[in-house]
Design an enzyme around this catalytic site. Structure first.
Site, mmCIF file in Angstrom:
data_model
loop_
_atom_site.group_PDB
_atom_site.id
_atom_site.type_symbol
_atom_site.label_atom_id
_atom_site.label_comp_id
_atom_site.label_asym_id
_atom_site.label_seq_id
_atom_site.Cartn_x
_atom_site.Cartn_y
_atom_site.Cartn_z
ATOM 1 N N CYS A 46 -85.766 76.694 -25.119
ATOM 2 C CA CYS A 46 -85.255 75.792 -24.073
ATOM 3 C C CYS A 46 -85.407 76.416 -22.694
ATOM 4 O O CYS A 46 -85.730 75.715 -21.721
ATOM 5 C CB CYS A 46 -83.779 75.474 -24.306
HETATM 6 C C1 BEZ Z 1 -84.515 77.579 -28.683
HETATM 7 O O1 BEZ Z 1 -84.424 76.946 -27.643
HETATM 8 O O2 BEZ Z 1 -85.124 78.637 -28.730
HETATM 9 C C2 BEZ Z 1 -83.889 77.085 -29.960
HETATM 10 C C3 BEZ Z 1 -82.740 76.321 -29.935
HETATM 11 C C4 BEZ Z 1 -82.174 75.902 -31.122
HETATM 12 C C5 BEZ Z 1 -82.781 76.238 -32.321
HETATM 13 C C6 BEZ Z 1 -83.956 76.981 -32.322
HETATM 14 C C7 BEZ Z 1 -84.507 77.405 -31.139
#
Ligand code: BEZ
Length: 219
Positions: A46
């Protein structure tokens, strides 16, 4: 009941954001809007996506397209997270609002829930959904990615360019199209109509069926 999809009106939710209260339809106004969800603040993929969107913001603005993020934490958390996002890509300013959805009610209404991704309490997180909403408040296009796969902002921009050119010229864009390349004439347009609509002319691909349905033109 099926979730929000192409052609549906986006719910007119009013939510907190990093820019104060936002009512979605008011925010859309007369513009196209990219409404994109993120599983949670302070998560790795994210963070890269938010920074990447911020780097592309000027390109979207040139096209009159507004950005609106959403993540399932409160606005105070988003504001702290923005400091990390901007530090991750020095020189980048995140100027678009991020909606807050700590109760995870909005993501349900926006069809952004990932059934497989849960937080420590076992509550569903949002998927990486991205709706491109038109000035008529309807969903024009959606991406649906799982949490493990970060989105490609070049493709988001390409999709926006395709929607804008299709809406303006009543054409469609072929596979891997990029701005400046030939577009195709929609099947509902007869050759006679096409001659009037595209005085610059068009080329019909010579295919074994001889049905003459693959017609290229420049706009
Ligand atoms: C991420 O943004 O890296 C992420 C968020 C939730 C689950 C897996 C990855």
């Amino acid at each position: 009941m099926p979730g929000l999809t192409i052609g549906d009106t986006v719910p007119n939710l009013e939510l907190d954001s990093t820019h104060g209260r936002i009512r979605i339809h008011d925010f859309v106004g007369d513009s196209y809007v990219i409404l994109f969800s993120h599983p949670a603040d302070f998560t790795p993929v994210c963070t890269t996506e938010m920074a990447s969107m911020a780097q592309y913001a000027a390109e979207f603005e040139k096209r009159g397209v507004k950005l609106l993020g959403i993540s399932c934490d409160d606005a105070a958390s988003h504001k702290e997270w923005i400091k990390d996002i901007e530090a991750y890509k020095p020189g980048t300013k995140l100027t678009y609002p991020i909606l807050a959805d700590p109760d995870r009610d909005a993501i349900k209404q926006l069809n952004m829930v990932d059934p497989d991704e849960k937080d420590a309490e076992g509550v569903n997180l949002p998927s990486r959904t991205l709706h491109i909403v038109g000035p008529d408040k309807k969903v024009k296009l959606s991406f649906l990615y799982p949490a493990c796969t970060g989105r490609n902002m070049d493709e988001v921009l390409r999709a926006v360019d395709s929607l804008l050119v299709a809406a303006k010229h009543k054409v469609a864009t072929p596979a891997n199209w990029k701005p400046g390349e030939c577009v195709v004439i929609s099947p509902g347009v007869s050759d006679e109509e096409a001659k009037k609509m595209f005085p610059q002319g068009f080329q019909t691909a010579d295919l074994p069926s001889k049905k003459g349905y693959l017609r290229f033109t420049k706009v």
